[in-house]
Design a protein around this motif. Structure first.
Motif, PDB file in Angstrom:
ATOM      1  N   GLN A 132     -23.131 -56.314  24.323  1.00 51.14           N
ATOM      2  CA  GLN A 132     -22.072 -56.448  23.324  1.00 51.14           C
ATOM      3  C   GLN A 132     -22.136 -55.275  22.355  1.00 51.14           C
ATOM      4  OE1 GLN A 132     -24.381 -59.281  23.619  1.00 51.14           O
ATOM      5  NE2 GLN A 132     -23.113 -59.825  25.376  1.00 51.14           N
ATOM      6  N   LEU A 133     -20.961 -54.782  21.987  1.00 50.67           N
ATOM      7  CA  LEU A 133     -20.848 -53.712  20.998  1.00 50.67           C
ATOM      8  C   LEU A 133     -20.025 -54.239  19.830  1.00 50.67           C
ATOM      9  CD1 LEU A 133     -20.019 -50.686  23.332  1.00 50.67           C
ATOM     10  CD2 LEU A 133     -22.245 -51.351  22.423  1.00 50.67           C
ATOM     11  N   VAL A 134     -20.588 -54.161  18.651  1.00 50.45           N
ATOM     12  CA  VAL A 134     -19.898 -54.647  17.459  1.00 50.45           C
ATOM     13  C   VAL A 134     -19.676 -53.471  16.513  1.00 50.45           C
ATOM     14  CG1 VAL A 134     -19.983 -56.199  15.487  1.00 50.45           C
ATOM     15  CG2 VAL A 134     -20.911 -56.929  17.704  1.00 50.45           C
ATOM     16  N   GLU A 135     -18.412 -53.178  16.268  1.00 52.97           N
ATOM     17  CA  GLU A 135     -18.041 -52.048  15.418  1.00 52.97           C
ATOM     18  C   GLU A 135     -17.697 -52.513  14.021  1.00 52.97           C
ATOM     19  OE1 GLU A 135     -15.694 -50.002  19.181  1.00 52.97           O
ATOM     20  OE2 GLU A 135     -14.852 -51.543  17.899  1.00 52.97           O
ATOM     21  N   SER A 136     -17.859 -51.617  13.080  1.00 53.74           N
ATOM     22  CA  SER A 136     -17.459 -51.896  11.704  1.00 53.74           C
ATOM     23  C   SER A 136     -17.208 -50.580  10.987  1.00 53.74           C
ATOM     24  CB  SER A 136     -18.533 -52.703  10.976  1.00 53.74           C
ATOM     25  OG  SER A 136     -19.749 -51.991  10.924  1.00 53.74           O
ATOM     26  N   GLY A 137     -16.509 -50.659   9.863  1.00 58.43           N
ATOM     27  CA  GLY A 137     -16.348 -49.491   9.022  1.00 58.43           C
ATOM     28  C   GLY A 137     -14.971 -48.872   8.989  1.00 58.43           C
ATOM     29  N   GLY A 138     -14.065 -49.356   9.816  1.00 54.61           N
ATOM     30  CA  GLY A 138     -12.718 -48.795   9.778  1.00 54.61           C
ATOM     31  C   GLY A 138     -11.975 -49.216   8.522  1.00 54.61           C
ATOM     32  N   GLY A 139     -10.788 -48.657   8.339  1.00 53.30           N
ATOM     33  CA  GLY A 139      -9.994 -49.025   7.179  1.00 53.30           C
ATOM     34  C   GLY A 139      -8.939 -47.996   6.860  1.00 53.30           C
ATOM     35  N   LEU A 140      -8.398 -48.122   5.654  1.00 55.05           N
ATOM     36  CA  LEU A 140      -7.349 -47.227   5.166  1.00 55.05           C
ATOM     37  C   LEU A 140      -7.939 -46.283   4.127  1.00 55.05           C
ATOM     38  CD1 LEU A 140      -4.353 -46.394   4.814  1.00 55.05           C
ATOM     39  CD2 LEU A 140      -4.160 -48.266   3.139  1.00 55.05           C
ATOM     40  N   VAL A 141      -7.654 -45.005   4.281  1.00 52.07           N
ATOM     41  CA  VAL A 141      -8.183 -44.014   3.355  1.00 52.07           C
ATOM     42  C   VAL A 141      -7.145 -42.919   3.170  1.00 52.07           C
ATOM     43  CG1 VAL A 141      -9.308 -42.669   5.177  1.00 52.07           C
ATOM     44  CG2 VAL A 141     -10.215 -42.597   2.843  1.00 52.07           C
ATOM     45  N   GLN A 142      -7.169 -42.288   2.023  1.00 58.07           N
ATOM     46  CA  GLN A 142      -6.260 -41.171   1.779  1.00 58.07           C
ATOM     47  C   GLN A 142      -6.789 -39.911   2.450  1.00 58.07           C
ATOM     48  OE1 GLN A 142      -5.787 -40.914  -2.514  1.00 58.07           O
ATOM     49  NE2 GLN A 142      -3.912 -42.143  -2.418  1.00 58.07           N
ATOM     50  N   GLY A 182      -8.322 -36.498   3.086  1.00 60.34           N
ATOM     51  CA  GLY A 182      -9.420 -35.877   2.359  1.00 60.34           C
ATOM     52  C   GLY A 182     -10.579 -36.806   2.100  1.00 60.34           C
ATOM     53  N   GLY A 183     -10.372 -38.083   2.340  1.00 60.37           N
ATOM     54  CA  GLY A 183     -11.407 -39.065   2.110  1.00 60.37           C
ATOM     55  C   GLY A 183     -12.388 -39.177   3.253  1.00 60.37           C
ATOM     56  N   SER A 184     -13.291 -40.155   3.135  1.00 61.82           N
ATOM     57  CA  SER A 184     -14.348 -40.341   4.128  1.00 61.82           C
ATOM     58  C   SER A 184     -14.455 -41.797   4.535  1.00 61.82           C
ATOM     59  CB  SER A 184     -15.697 -39.890   3.551  1.00 61.82           C
ATOM     60  OG  SER A 184     -15.692 -38.522   3.208  1.00 61.82           O
ATOM     61  N   LEU A 185     -14.903 -41.992   5.741  1.00 63.09           N
ATOM     62  CA  LEU A 185     -15.250 -43.307   6.268  1.00 63.09           C
ATOM     63  C   LEU A 185     -16.477 -43.161   7.151  1.00 63.09           C
ATOM     64  CD1 LEU A 185     -11.814 -44.843   7.387  1.00 63.09           C
ATOM     65  CD2 LEU A 185     -13.256 -45.651   5.509  1.00 63.09           C
ATOM     66  N   ARG A 186     -17.220 -44.251   7.273  1.00 61.96           N
ATOM     67  CA  ARG A 186     -18.359 -44.271   8.180  1.00 61.96           C
ATOM     68  C   ARG A 186     -18.231 -45.453   9.113  1.00 61.96           C
ATOM     69  NH1 ARG A 186     -24.622 -45.852   7.280  1.00 61.96           N
ATOM     70  NH2 ARG A 186     -25.620 -44.302   8.633  1.00 61.96           N
ATOM     71  N   LEU A 187     -18.176 -45.157  10.403  1.00 57.33           N
ATOM     72  CA  LEU A 187     -18.114 -46.199  11.417  1.00 57.33           C
ATOM     73  C   LEU A 187     -19.519 -46.503  11.930  1.00 57.33           C
ATOM     74  CD1 LEU A 187     -15.054 -45.011  13.551  1.00 57.33           C
ATOM     75  CD2 LEU A 187     -15.077 -46.400  11.477  1.00 57.33           C
ATOM     76  N   SER A 188     -19.745 -47.761  12.235  1.00 59.34           N
ATOM     77  CA  SER A 188     -21.010 -48.188  12.824  1.00 59.34           C
ATOM     78  C   SER A 188     -20.733 -48.989  14.086  1.00 59.34           C
ATOM     79  CB  SER A 188     -21.807 -49.062  11.847  1.00 59.34           C
ATOM     80  OG  SER A 188     -22.097 -48.379  10.665  1.00 59.34           O
ATOM     81  N   CYS A 189     -21.639 -48.904  15.028  1.00 55.62           N
ATOM     82  CA  CYS A 189     -21.530 -49.679  16.262  1.00 55.62           C
ATOM     83  C   CYS A 189     -22.927 -50.112  16.661  1.00 55.62           C
ATOM     84  CB  CYS A 189     -20.891 -48.854  17.361  1.00 55.62           C
ATOM     85  SG  CYS A 189     -20.885 -49.664  18.972  1.00 55.62           S
ATOM     86  N   ALA A 190     -23.130 -51.420  16.682  1.00 52.96           N
ATOM     87  CA  ALA A 190     -24.425 -51.971  17.052  1.00 52.96           C
ATOM     88  C   ALA A 190     -24.344 -52.579  18.443  1.00 52.96           C
ATOM     89  CB  ALA A 190     -24.856 -53.022  16.038  1.00 52.96           C
ATOM     90  N   MET A 207     -17.219 -39.681   8.996  1.00 50.18           N
ATOM     91  CA  MET A 207     -15.970 -38.935   9.066  1.00 50.18           C
ATOM     92  C   MET A 207     -15.597 -38.460   7.670  1.00 50.18           C
ATOM     93  SD  MET A 207     -13.846 -41.351  11.740  1.00 50.18           S
ATOM     94  CE  MET A 207     -13.730 -42.725  10.596  1.00 50.18           C
ATOM     95  N   ASN A 208     -15.603 -37.171   7.497  1.00 52.10           N
ATOM     96  CA  ASN A 208     -15.258 -36.559   6.205  1.00 52.10           C
ATOM     97  C   ASN A 208     -13.979 -35.747   6.342  1.00 52.10           C
ATOM     98  OD1 ASN A 208     -17.693 -37.588   5.108  1.00 52.10           O
ATOM     99  ND2 ASN A 208     -18.801 -35.742   5.715  1.00 52.10           N
ATOM    100  N   SER A 209     -13.401 -35.424   5.206  1.00 47.40           N
ATOM    101  CA  SER A 209     -12.171 -34.608   5.185  1.00 47.40           C
ATOM    102  C   SER A 209     -11.143 -35.160   6.166  1.00 47.40           C
ATOM    103  CB  SER A 209     -12.509 -33.144   5.518  1.00 47.40           C
ATOM    104  OG  SER A 209     -13.450 -32.628   4.602  1.00 47.40           O
TER     105      SER A 209
END
Length: 114
Positions: free
Chosen positions: A3-13, A15-23, A82-84
């Motif tokens: 099983q792969l469980v992802e997290s960290g997505g979303g809405l960002v402007q 130039g912003g940043s997000l971090r995705l994780s997958c366990a 994920m930056n910029s």
């Protein structure tokens, strides 16, 4: 089963940043590759980044210098920093794992507004 469980997505402007994780969990014999693909509406799924068992990495040209893939082998977890972020990064991001077979996560939406 794996099983792969992802997290960290979303809405960002832009130039912003997000971090995705997958366990990853389950019957994992040996992880050869973990990585991230993405699929934007009306487009084919494309490889974003991957990390091999030896630690080497690959990135699609469009994210080089902005995204960083990493892993925690003790937790069977892969990350995508994920930056910029740009509007063209908007897509569903899928975690990928290759052991004896190939496995995919359920996908997490990343939306970058301009």
């Amino acid at each position: 089963q794996v099983q792969l469980v992802e997290s960290g997505g979303g809405l960002v402007q832009a130039g912003g940043s997000l971090r995705l994780s997958c366990a990853a969990s389950g019957s994992i014999f040996r992880i050869n590759v973990m990585g991230w693909y993405r699929q934007a509406p009306g487009k084919q799924r494309e490889l974003v980044a991957l990390i091999r068992s030896g630690g080497s990495t690959n990135y699609v040209d469009s994210v080089k210098g902005r995204f960083t893939i990493s892993r925690d082998t003790s937790k069977n977890t892969v990350y995508l920093q994920m930056n910029s972020l740009k509007p063209e990064d908007t897509a569903v991001y899928y975690c990928y794992l290759m052991t004896l077979n190939n496995y995919w996560g359920q996908g997490t939406q990343v939306t970058v507004s301009s």
